[in-house]
Write an enzyme that holds these catalytic residues in place. Structure first.
Site, PDB file in Angstrom:
ATOM      1  CB  CYS A  24      -0.868  -0.030   1.208  1.00 33.44           C
ATOM      2  SG  CYS A  24      -0.252   0.228   2.953  1.00 33.44           S
TER       3      CYS A  24
ATOM      4  CD  GLU B 265      -5.803  -4.668   3.094  1.00 35.84           C
ATOM      5  OE1 GLU B 265      -5.696  -3.840   4.366  1.00 35.84           O
ATOM      6  OE2 GLU B 265      -4.872  -4.973   2.479  1.00 35.84           O
TER       7      GLU B 265
ATOM      8  NE  ARG C 284      -4.905  -2.541   9.313  1.00 39.24           N
ATOM      9  CZ  ARG C 284      -3.743  -2.134   9.580  1.00 39.24           C
ATOM     10  NH1 ARG C 284      -3.292  -1.510  10.552  1.00 39.24           N
ATOM     11  NH2 ARG C 284      -2.731  -2.446   8.686  1.00 39.24           N
TER      12      ARG C 284
ATOM     13  NE  ARG D 119      -4.902  -0.869   5.458  1.00 44.21           N
ATOM     14  CZ  ARG D 119      -4.183   0.201   6.405  1.00 44.21           C
ATOM     15  NH1 ARG D 119      -5.326   1.009   6.778  1.00 44.21           N
ATOM     16  NH2 ARG D 119      -3.142  -0.132   7.168  1.00 44.21           N
TER      17      ARG D 119
END
Length: 336
Positions: free
Chosen positions: A75, A113, A157, A159
């Site tokens: 990422c 993801e 978090r 995502r």
């Protein structure tokens, strides 16, 4: 009805595999990081099949047939903390390795993801390219930003989850929905603090205590520190501001050593880091190297959130789910 077969690309320490194993069997995995590979092998009894996805020269022969492709590709190219080079960056370009596999192997479905900022980097151009590539490979694409807090994990978090179904299996009238929360969602401060208290260890080793200077600096940075409820996680942002919260900020693979402190005094233990990602208690990681543990847990996924996505995909494909390994362990049905 048989369980599905899945492949686990950019597998890390195996968080995605934990989430999907109740519904399927992993038939192939890939991970380049040596530390992650060691932890993966320790817990799964097998090393990842391939070290570097770029070494796969003959996809048709080297990757077994599978029903679902899973990939949590790197990422930093899309993160708001990175250079935001998107798909032009070497790591961002690894997406095209995923696209090649989808084009050739044509699994029934996939789940990808990445950070939520993928939607916005380069004015949204990178995300549009990703979706175009996936649709060109023959898939109907769905996406949603999920927060671990909404799945019972006391960690903020967020995502981006991208799910696709092969066009011949696509849900009618785009009826598929990625679950946005579970029954364990932590909606109130009370629920968040209770969940945090439950995962903290009672008597952590002194090695996790921050230096006296750091602790003093933290306490001098907020008003009335003695009135901050416990437990709490004190987060330091990039501007140096300190904010106590009833949950953890997002775990990061690379960050300042003291960016999160439990009650403003100590670092999370290795077990606590795993719990903050929803990992089961049977999962093992050497606690001797804190930096290594922070890197590996910061690079994995919140298991409970991904598990809900796995269930939704299984239901859509008409695939049965089975008891998870941690449930089996709790019932005494599985032994180490």
């Amino acid at each position: 009805m048989r369980k599905y077969r899945f492949i686990d690309l950019f597998a890390g320490i195996g968080g995605t595999r934990i989430a999907f194993e109740p519904c399927g069997d992993c038939v192939y995995s890939c991970e380049i990081d040596e530390d992650a590979r060691e932890v993966y092998e320790r817990n799964w009894g097998e090393a990842p099949t391939e070290t570097d996805i770029r070494n796969i020269n003959h996809i048709e022969d080297e990757i077994p047939n599978h029903d679902i492709l899973l990939a949590c590709w790197p990422c930093p190219s899309f993160s708001r903390f990175g250079k935001k080079d998107g798909l032009k960056d070497e790591r961002g370009m690894l997406f095209y390795e995923i696209s090649d596999i989808l084009n050739i192997k044509q699994p029934k479905a996939f789940m990808l993801e990445n950070v939520k900022n993928l939607r916005f980097v380069n004015d949204g151009e990178a995300y549009e390219t990703v979706v175009d590539e996936l649709e060109s490979a023959g898939y109907s694409v769905f996406s949603e930003v999920l927060n671990a807090l909404d799945f019972g994990v006391p960690q903020h978090r967020e995502r981006l989850i991208i799910v696709g179904f092969r066009d011949d299996l696509a849900p009618q009238e785009d009826a598929f929905e990625i679950p946005k929360e579970s029954a364990n969602a932590l909606e109130s401060e009370k629920e968040q603090r209770q969940a945090l208290a439950k995962l903290l260890e009672d008597d952590p080793n002194e090695k996790y205590k921050a230096s006296d200077k750091i602790i003093t600096d933290r306490y001098n940075s907020i008003e009335n520190p003695s009135e901050v409820p416990e437990p709490s996680v004190w987060h330091e942002n990039r501007a140096g501001q300190i904010k106590p919260r009833p949950y953890s900020s997002a775990l990061r693979a690379s960050s300042s050593w003291n960016y999160i402190l439990i009650n403003g005094q100590r670092h999370p233990t290795v077990r606590e880091l795993l719990r903050l990602q929803g990992f089961p208690e049977w999962f093992e990681m050497d606690g001797g190297n804190q930096s290594r543990a922070r890197k590996l847990t910061g690079n994995t996924v919140p298991v409970p959130a991904i598990r809900e996505v796995a269930k939704a995909i299984a239901i859509e494909l008409g695939t049965p789910t089975t008891q998870s390994r941690e449930q089996s362990l709790a019932d005494g049905a599985v032994s180490d």
